[in-house]
Scaffold this active site. Structure first.
Site, PDB file in Angstrom:
ATOM      1  N   SER A   1      37.152   1.854  -3.336  1.00 51.02           N
ATOM      2  CA  SER A   1      36.714   0.741  -4.181  1.00 51.02           C
ATOM      3  C   SER A   1      35.241   0.925  -4.554  1.00 51.02           C
ATOM      4  CB  SER A   1      36.967  -0.585  -3.461  1.00 51.02           C
ATOM      5  OG  SER A   1      37.385  -1.571  -4.382  1.00 51.02           O
TER       6      SER A   1
ATOM      7  N   LYS B   1      46.026  -4.013  -5.554  1.00 54.04           N
ATOM      8  CA  LYS B   1      44.799  -4.560  -4.985  1.00 54.04           C
ATOM      9  C   LYS B   1      45.171  -5.709  -4.062  1.00 54.04           C
ATOM     10  CE  LYS B   1      40.349  -3.961  -4.923  1.00 54.04           C
ATOM     11  NZ  LYS B   1      39.780  -2.663  -4.533  1.00 54.04           N
TER      12      LYS B   1
END
Length: 618
Positions: free
Chosen positions: A404, A203
Site C-alpha cells: 500500500s 482492499k
C-alpha cells in the site's frame, strides 16, 4: 583612613566572584582533560583485546529483530528502571556480525541461542538465514540450541549444521493464517455506523468494521498469499534439514499420534521427525563446545565472544564516499516520525539530506511498512524522484512488508528489489468515516446550530453523514487511486489499466509481484546495497552511511521526561463484560483495532485517504 563599608563589600564580592570563576574554569579544564585522556586511550590504547584461535561467536539474541531500534529514550530508561532488559536486535547489526565472522580466521564456530529472540518477518529471517549459510560456506560450524523453537526461531536454527533442543523443549511449527475480529454487530448495538469509502475489490483492511466475517475476495487473496508463504517456509526448512518434500506438513497432520507414541515428549517428537539432531541440556552443549574448541579458564567455559562485544569490534566507516541508507519502517504518518514510525515530512527530509551530502553517491530506501497516509507516502516518493533527477541512483530494498503506502513510496527508484517472501502490492485506497448518531439518540444528545454552507458541518460524528459529503470523499478517493495507479504505471513502464488488474488492493508475495511486474528483482538487502554502489561506480569496498532523523535537544529532554512518545488510545465504549469475558490477548487485539479506527476518525483533516493493507506478519 576612614572605613567605607560599601567599597569593602564590593571588593569582597569581587574577590568571591573571581574565586568562583577560577574554580569553574579549573573544574571545566579538568573535565576537558579527562575527556581528552579517555578519547586518546580509546584511540591509541589498543582497543579490544585481540581474539584467539578457535573462538566461538555466541549469538544469544535477546529482543525483537527489527529494521530499526524502536521506542524513545524515555521508554528505554523507564524499562531499565522497571527491571526490563528488552532490546532491539537491528537486522543490519546482525548481518554485520555474521558476515564479519565468516571472514574472521579467529572465529572457529558460531552458537545460536534463540529462545529470547522475537519479531521479524519471513523476509528478514531469510536475510539472516542467508548470512548463516555464508558462515557455513566459510568453513565455520554453526550449532543451534534452545528450549522453545517457535516457527520463526526454528527457520533460523534450520540453517545451522546441528540443532539441539532441551529435554523439556519443543519445536512448534504451526503454519500461517489468521482469524480477525469483526465488529459489525457490536458497533450496531452501540449505535455506531462506519461509513467506508474505498477503491479496490480486495482492499479488505476496513472489513472488520462493516461486516461480520471476511469477504470472498479477502479469503481468496489471503489463501493465495499465505499458501505461497507457507510453501516457501516449508521448502526452505526441508532443504536445510535434508528432509523429503512435504515432511513438515505430514508431521503436523500426524502430531497427536506422534506425541502419544513419544510418551508426550515434544523434544523426542522433534528428534524423531529429524527437525533436531539431538536432545541436550545447556551444560551438555557447553561441554561439547569445550571438547571441540578451546577451554577458557577465566570463564570456565569454551573460548567465546558475545554478539554485542563482537559488534563493537566492527564499527561503520565514518568517512568517504558512501551509499546512503534511509530506513522506512513502520506505519506512515503525514508529519514527523521517529524509529518505528515513518513521518512523511521527516523521512522526506532525510532523503533530502542524503541528496545534498556530497559524500552520499547513491541512496537505498529500506522499506518495511504496511502503509498509512497517502499524503505522507507521496512526500517520500517525490523526494526520491528529485534525488534521481539530481543524478544519484536510488534503489528500493523491500523487507518484510512493502504494501500500500509502502509500495507507493517505492515508485521512484532505478531498481526495486524484494525478497521472495516480502508482502507487497495492495494498490488501493480507502477512507473511514464513523458516525455515532444512534448513540446520541440513545443517550438523549441533540445537535443543532447555524452554518453558512452545508459543508461547514457536513461530517459531524453525532449526525448521519451527509450524502453530498460522501460523494465528495468518494471522488477524492477515486482520484487518489488514479494517482496511485498512474504513478505505478509510469514507474513500472506499463499502463494504468494493467496496474489496476494487479491492484484493487490485492496483496502479493515478492515472488508473485515479480511475476506481475510490480518489482524488478528478487534479492536481499545486501543485493540492494551492491546494486546502488555499482550504479554509483563506488567499487566493492564501499561505505554504508545510515541517514537517521536527528532529535533536537528539547525533544530529547521531553523524551527523557515522558513515559512514551505514543499514547495509548483510551476506548470509552460499552462492550458489556468484554474485558472479563475475553483473555488478555484478545482484549488487546480488540483495543488495537478500535484504537486504530478512533485514530482515523480523529484526524485534523475532514478525512484521510489511507493506503494501508493492515497486513500482519505470518
Amino acid at each position: 583612613m576612614s572605613f567605607k563599608p560599601l567599597s569593602s563589600l564590593r571588593r569582597g564580592i569581587g574577590m568571591l566572584w573571581r574565586g568562583l570563576d577560577a574554580t569553574r574554569r579549573f573544574v571545566l579544564n579538568m573535565l576537558f582533560l579527562l575527556i581528552l585522556i579517555v578519547f586518546l586511550v580509546a584511540l591509541f590504547g589498543g582497543g579490544a583485546k585481540p581474539l584467539q584461535d578457535k573462538t566461538a561467536l555466541v549469538l544469544e539474541l535477546r529482543g525483537d529483530l527489527a529494521e530499526q531500534t524502536t521506542g524513545s529514550v524515555g521508554d528505554q530508561l523507564l524499562s531499565n528502571i522497571g527491571g526490563e532488559t528488552r532490546r532491539t536486535i537491528q537486522l543490519r547489526d546482525l548481518l554485520t556480525v555474521l558476515d564479519a565472522a565468516a571472514k574472521d580466521e579467529k572465529i572457529g564456530s558460531v552458537v545460536l541461542m534463540l529462545d529470547e529472540l522475537d519479531g521479524g518477518g519471513l523476509a528478514m529471517l531469510r536475510e539472516v538465514g542467508a548470512a548463516i549459510d555464508r558462515v557455513k560456506a566459510a568453513g565455520k560450524r554453526v550449532v543451534a540450541w534452545g528450549g522453545m523453537y517457535d516457527q520463526k526461531r526454528y527457520l533460523l536454527a534450520s540453517h545451522a549444521n546441528e540443532i539441539y533442543v532441551h529435554p523439556m523443549g519443543m519445536v512448534l511449527i504451526e503454519g500461517f493464517g489468521r482469524n480477525r475480529n469483526y465488529y459489525r454487530d457490536a458497533l450496531d448495538k452501540l449505535g455506531v455506523t462506519v461509513n467506508l469509502i474505498k477503491v479496490g475489490t480486495y482492499k479488505s483492511a476496513a472489513e472488520p468494521f462493516i461486516a461480520n466475517g471476511p469477504s470472498q475476495a479477502a479469503l481468496e487473496a489471503d489463501a493465495y498469499l499465505y499458501g505461497a508463504l507457507w510453501q516457501n517456509y516449508t521448502a526452505m526448512v526441508e532443504k536445510n534439514r535434508k528432509l523429503e518434500a512435504g515432511a513438515v506438513a505430514r508431521g503436523i497432520e500426524q502430531l497427536p499420534q506422534l506425541m502419544e507414541a513419544a510418551g508426550g515428549s515434544a523434544a523426542q517428537v522433534a528428534r524423531n521427525l529429524k527437525l533436531v539432531d539431538g536432545i541436550k541440556t545447556k551444560d551438555e552443549v557447553r561441554a561439547m563446545m569445550i571438547q571441540r574448541g578451546a577451554f577458557d579458564a577465566s570463564i570456565e567455559s569454551f573460548r567465546q565472544v558475545s554478539y554485542h562485544d563482537y559488534l563493537q569490534r566492527h564499527p561503520q566507516k565514518p568517512f568517504g564516499d558512501a551509499v546512503g541508507v534511509i530506513v522506512a519502517a513502520g506505519e506512515i504518518t503525514d508529519g514527523q516520525g521517529g524509529p518505528g514510525v515513518i513521518g512523511g515530512v521527516s523521512t522526506a527530509n532525510q532523503i533530502r539530506r542524503a541528496r545534498e551530502d556530497d559524500q552520499i553517491k547513491a541512496v537505498v530506501l529500506r522499506v518495511d511498512s504496511p502503509g498509512g497516509s497517502a499524503y505522507g507516502s507521496e512526500l517520500i516518493r517525490r523526494e526520491l524522484e528529485l534525488t534521481r533527477a539530481a543524478g544519484k541512483p536510488v534503489v528500493v530494498s523491500m523487507g518484510n512488508v512493502a504494501a500500500s503506502g509502502g509500495y507507493w513510496m517505492s515508485m521512484a527508484a532505478d531498481e526495486v528489489i524484494a525478497d521472495p517472501a516480502t508482502i507487497t502490492g495492495s494498490i488501493g485506497v480507502f477512507a473511514i468515516l464513523p458516525t455515532a448518531d444512534r448513540v446520541a439518540d440513545k443517550i438523549g444528545v441533540r445537535t443543532g446550530g447555524y452554518t453558512t454552507t452545508w459543508l461547514a458541518d457536513a461530517y459531524n460524528p453525532l449526525r448521519p453523514m451527509d450524502p453530498r459529503f460522501g460523494q465528495l470523499v468518494q471522488a477524492s478517493i477515486n482520484n487518489v487511486y488514479r494517482e496511485f495507479t498512474t504513478k505505478a504505471a509510469v514507474a513500472r513502464k506499463t499502463t494504468a489499466a494493467k496496474i489496476d488488474e494487479v491492484g484493487q488492493g490485492r496483496v502479493w508475495t515478492g515472488a508473485q509481484a515479480k511475476e506481475r511486474g510490480l518489482v524488478d528483482t528478487l534479492g536481499s538487502y545486501g543485493d540492494a546495497l551492491r546494486s546502488a554502489a555499482k550504479r554509483a561506480k563506488l567499487g566493492e569496498d564501499f561505505r554504508v552511511a545510515y541517514i537517521e532523523r536527528p532529535g533536537s535537544k528539547f525533544e530529547r529532554f521531553l523524551e527523557l521526561m515522558g513515559a512514551s512518545t505514543q499514547t495509548a488510545v483510551n476506548i470509552q465504549v460499552k462492550l458489556g463484560m468484554l474485558p472479563d469475558a475475553l483473555p488478555g490477548g484478545a482484549v488487546a487485539g480488540v483495543a488495537k483495532d478500535l484504537g486504530w479506527l478512533n485514530e482515523l476518525a480523529d484526524g485534523k483533516k475532514p478525512f484521510a485517504a489511507v493506503t494501508h493493507c493492515l497486513c500482519e506478519l505470518p
